[in-house]
Design an enzyme around this catalytic site. Structure first.
Site, PDB file in Angstrom:
ATOM      1  N   HIS A  46      -2.484 -14.520  12.930  1.00  0.00           N
ATOM      2  CA  HIS A  46      -2.793 -14.227  14.331  1.00  0.00           C
ATOM      3  C   HIS A  46      -2.305 -15.352  15.233  1.00  0.00           C
ATOM      4  CE1 HIS A  46      -5.191 -12.963  17.847  1.00  0.00           C
ATOM      5  NE2 HIS A  46      -5.420 -14.258  17.998  1.00  0.00           N
ATOM      6  N   GLU A  47      -2.584 -16.581  14.847  1.00  0.00           N
ATOM      7  CA  GLU A  47      -2.125 -17.717  15.653  1.00  0.00           C
ATOM      8  C   GLU A  47      -0.596 -17.812  15.640  1.00  0.00           C
ATOM      9  OE1 GLU A  47      -4.196 -18.883  17.561  1.00  0.00           O
ATOM     10  OE2 GLU A  47      -5.995 -18.156  16.544  1.00  0.00           O
ATOM     11  N   HIS A 102       0.897 -15.685  18.281  1.00  0.00           N
ATOM     12  CA  HIS A 102       1.000 -16.274  19.623  1.00  0.00           C
ATOM     13  C   HIS A 102       2.300 -17.075  19.773  1.00  0.00           C
ATOM     14  CE1 HIS A 102      -2.785 -14.976  21.171  1.00  0.00           C
ATOM     15  NE2 HIS A 102      -3.510 -15.619  20.270  1.00  0.00           N
TER      16      HIS A 102
END
Length: 241
Positions: free
Chosen positions: A113-114, A117
């Site tokens: 998920h990070e 980004h």
């Protein structure tokens, strides 16, 4: 991963008693916050006990970054529980110990998920750019608005109350922009886990963990909207008195 810092100890009762509508807002905010935090903790705990297949969160995130053209992004550790985040200022992922070194489905979900980004930044995702542009504005207004609002109420100056609401509106806009940014990062994470051949169980678990995380952003956005509606209604009532 999110923090639920709603911050509703504003004390709108200075000099005019307890407002029942405000009490309802506080209760709703607390219930939303506690419920969504409990849900993400439960989902994370469940899938943190399921091995992902041998790689750590940091290793899968590194592979995702390299495969998607983000070789310049670094991965560093950060202390705490679910303190994982991507910092576009230095172009690094910061992973908590359990997700950096852990090899569970939950660990790879959060780490990817990070990484999502970082991929957003690399590919110029418009909403991420908008959120970054709002950060310095929100940092200024998030504490200033309540001071201005209390002064407006205490001095019975409608213009100050209106200004305070305008300042608070930036926080609401930030929450509304943040929600699709977080959803898109989770979508990218699950798509990579599925597409890289890590197995159906890993993809299913990652989706459950990240869906739980997304609900915290939904709750934060909803609470901010409710607070804005309350402030607008209170100012309107004050103007009619």
């Amino acid at each position: 991963m999110p923090y639920l810092g709603y911050g509703y100890g504003m004390g709108y009762g200075y000099g005019f008693g307890i407002d029942p509508a405000y009490l309802v807002l506080v209760v709703v905010s607390l219930v939303l916050g506690l419920a969504t935090q409990a849900y993400i903790n439960r989902a994370y705990a469940t899938w943190s006990r399921v091995p992902a297949g041998g790689e750590t969160g940091a290793q899968v995130a590194r592979r995702m970054l390299d495969d998607l053209g983000c070789q310049a992004v670094g991965i560093k550790g950060t202390p705490g529980h679910l303190t994982d985040h991507y910092d576009p200022r230095d172009n690094n992922l910061y992973l908590s110990p359990e997700n950096q070194r852990g090899g569970s489905v939950a660990s790879i979900a959060v780490a990817c998920h990070e990484a999502g980004h970082a991929v957003q930044r690399e590919r110029g995702f418009a909403l991420m750019r908008a959120r970054q542009a709002l950060v310095p504005v929100v940092n200024l207004t998030q504490n200033l608005w309540i001071v201005v609002f209390i002064l407006g109420v205490a001095m019975n100056i409608a213009g100050l109350q209106t200004l305070a609401i305008a300042l608070f509106a930036f926080s609401v806009i930030f929450q509304l922009v943040t929600l699709p940014v977080e959803l898109d990062a989770s979508r990218r994470a699950v798509a990579y886990i599925e597409g890289s051949g890590m197995g159906a169980q890993n993809a299913r678990g990652a989706r459950k963990v990240l869906t739980a995380a997304a609900l915290t952003y939904v709750a934060a956005a909803l609470t901010s909207i409710l607070q804005l509606v309350y402030l607008l209604s209170r100012t309107r009532r004050g103007g009619d008195e």
